[in-house]
Design a protein around this motif. Sequence first.
Motif, mmCIF file in Angstrom:
data_model
loop_
_atom_site.group_PDB
_atom_site.id
_atom_site.type_symbol
_atom_site.label_atom_id
_atom_site.label_comp_id
_atom_site.label_asym_id
_atom_site.label_seq_id
_atom_site.Cartn_x
_atom_site.Cartn_y
_atom_site.Cartn_z
ATOM 1 N N SER A 1 -36.755 -80.331 40.345
ATOM 2 C CA SER A 1 -35.324 -80.348 40.048
ATOM 3 C C SER A 1 -35.044 -79.832 38.638
ATOM 4 N N ARG A 2 -33.775 -79.608 38.377
ATOM 5 C CA ARG A 2 -33.301 -79.102 37.087
ATOM 6 C C ARG A 2 -33.766 -80.034 35.971
ATOM 7 N N HIS A 3 -34.419 -79.444 34.979
ATOM 8 C CA HIS A 3 -34.905 -80.201 33.826
ATOM 9 C C HIS A 3 -35.076 -79.240 32.656
ATOM 10 N N ASN A 4 -35.393 -79.792 31.501
ATOM 11 C CA ASN A 4 -35.684 -78.945 30.342
ATOM 12 C C ASN A 4 -36.830 -79.551 29.555
ATOM 13 N N HIS A 5 -37.314 -78.786 28.579
ATOM 14 C CA HIS A 5 -38.382 -79.228 27.695
ATOM 15 C C HIS A 5 -37.863 -79.084 26.259
ATOM 16 N N PRO A 6 -37.259 -80.156 25.716
ATOM 17 C CA PRO A 6 -36.708 -80.061 24.358
ATOM 18 C C PRO A 6 -37.750 -79.593 23.345
ATOM 19 N N GLY A 7 -37.391 -78.558 22.597
ATOM 20 C CA GLY A 7 -38.266 -78.041 21.552
ATOM 21 C C GLY A 7 -39.401 -77.156 22.022
ATOM 22 N N ALA A 8 -39.435 -76.811 23.314
ATOM 23 C CA ALA A 8 -40.548 -75.988 23.812
ATOM 24 C C ALA A 8 -40.041 -74.846 24.680
ATOM 25 N N GLU A 9 -40.758 -73.730 24.601
ATOM 26 C CA GLU A 9 -40.531 -72.599 25.491
ATOM 27 C C GLU A 9 -41.499 -72.725 26.663
ATOM 28 N N GLU A 10 -41.183 -72.017 27.751
ATOM 29 C CA GLU A 10 -42.076 -72.019 28.907
ATOM 30 C C GLU A 10 -42.132 -70.619 29.500
ATOM 31 N N ILE A 11 -43.299 -70.268 29.991
ATOM 32 C CA ILE A 11 -43.496 -69.050 30.763
ATOM 33 C C ILE A 11 -43.960 -69.489 32.143
ATOM 34 N N ILE A 12 -43.379 -68.905 33.174
ATOM 35 C CA ILE A 12 -43.817 -69.148 34.544
ATOM 36 C C ILE A 12 -44.219 -67.802 35.132
ATOM 37 N N PHE A 13 -45.431 -67.728 35.670
ATOM 38 C CA PHE A 13 -45.885 -66.531 36.354
ATOM 39 C C PHE A 13 -46.113 -66.896 37.816
ATOM 40 N N VAL A 14 -45.490 -66.148 38.730
ATOM 41 C CA VAL A 14 -45.646 -66.407 40.156
ATOM 42 C C VAL A 14 -46.927 -65.729 40.637
ATOM 43 N N ILE A 15 -47.914 -66.546 40.975
ATOM 44 C CA ILE A 15 -49.194 -66.038 41.475
ATOM 45 C C ILE A 15 -49.038 -65.587 42.919
ATOM 46 N N SER A 16 -48.434 -66.451 43.734
ATOM 47 C CA SER A 16 -48.232 -66.122 45.143
ATOM 48 C C SER A 16 -47.054 -66.911 45.689
ATOM 49 N N GLY A 17 -46.504 -66.403 46.780
ATOM 50 C CA GLY A 17 -45.360 -67.052 47.402
ATOM 51 C C GLY A 17 -44.057 -66.460 46.911
ATOM 52 N N GLU A 18 -42.963 -67.105 47.327
ATOM 53 C CA GLU A 18 -41.639 -66.660 46.917
ATOM 54 C C GLU A 18 -40.707 -67.850 46.834
ATOM 55 N N GLY A 19 -39.683 -67.693 46.036
ATOM 56 C CA GLY A 19 -38.753 -68.795 45.869
ATOM 57 C C GLY A 19 -37.523 -68.400 45.100
ATOM 58 N N GLU A 20 -36.794 -69.428 44.679
ATOM 59 C CA GLU A 20 -35.609 -69.243 43.845
ATOM 60 C C GLU A 20 -35.861 -69.906 42.502
ATOM 61 N N GLN A 21 -35.557 -69.169 41.443
ATOM 62 C CA GLN A 21 -35.722 -69.684 40.087
ATOM 63 C C GLN A 21 -34.360 -69.710 39.421
ATOM 64 N N MET A 22 -34.024 -70.848 38.836
ATOM 65 C CA MET A 22 -32.798 -70.973 38.053
ATOM 66 C C MET A 22 -33.185 -71.160 36.591
ATOM 67 N N VAL A 23 -32.515 -70.418 35.711
ATOM 68 C CA VAL A 23 -32.661 -70.565 34.267
ATOM 69 C C VAL A 23 -31.263 -70.577 33.684
ATOM 70 N N GLU A 24 -30.999 -71.547 32.844
ATOM 71 C CA GLU A 24 -29.705 -71.645 32.175
ATOM 72 C C GLU A 24 -29.608 -70.559 31.103
ATOM 73 N N ASP A 25 -28.467 -69.852 31.055
ATOM 74 C CA ASP A 25 -28.305 -68.826 30.026
ATOM 75 C C ASP A 25 -27.848 -69.455 28.714
ATOM 76 N N GLU A 26 -27.606 -68.625 27.712
ATOM 77 C CA GLU A 26 -27.248 -69.122 26.377
ATOM 78 C C GLU A 26 -25.909 -69.855 26.337
ATOM 79 N N HIS A 27 -25.095 -69.714 27.398
ATOM 80 C CA HIS A 27 -23.807 -70.406 27.475
ATOM 81 C C HIS A 27 -23.889 -71.675 28.310
ATOM 82 N N GLY A 28 -25.064 -71.961 28.849
ATOM 83 C CA GLY A 28 -25.243 -73.137 29.691
ATOM 84 C C GLY A 28 -24.951 -72.886 31.162
ATOM 85 N N ASP A 29 -24.723 -71.616 31.516
ATOM 86 C CA ASP A 29 -24.452 -71.276 32.918
ATOM 87 C C ASP A 29 -25.759 -71.000 33.645
#
Length: 137
Positions: A51-79
Amino acid sequence: MVKDNYFIYPEDVSAFGFDWGKLSLTVAPEVNGASRFSGGVVELPSGEGHSRHNHPGAEEIIFVISGEGEQMVEDEHGDPVTRRVASGCTIYIPESRFHSTKNTGGGPMLLFVVYSPAGPELALRGLPDFRLLPQRR
């Protein structure tokens, strides 16, 4: 720490299990002494996701090895910005931004995630559905 701390497979470490899947930390201070980042393999069964969450003070990289899905990332305006992702896609999550991932494919979705600095993954131990899964070899 694992015996050979340079070459680590997900089966070599205990995994964080959740109702939505699991995370096998293969790079972390407690696994091999990494000090500036941590990371590992996430497995999401078909139809599952975190579910929707964040990591205060940390960046994250996600690399899709296999499969498919939907990724949501909040933009700089919170959208929320949602895109279809599949094997080969790299997703950048800026510091403290909310995000979520869902496996929309017919089989497992495998991701490699990196957190910088190391540490945000340890907060996962506090989730109500957390369980520690033993190493498989």
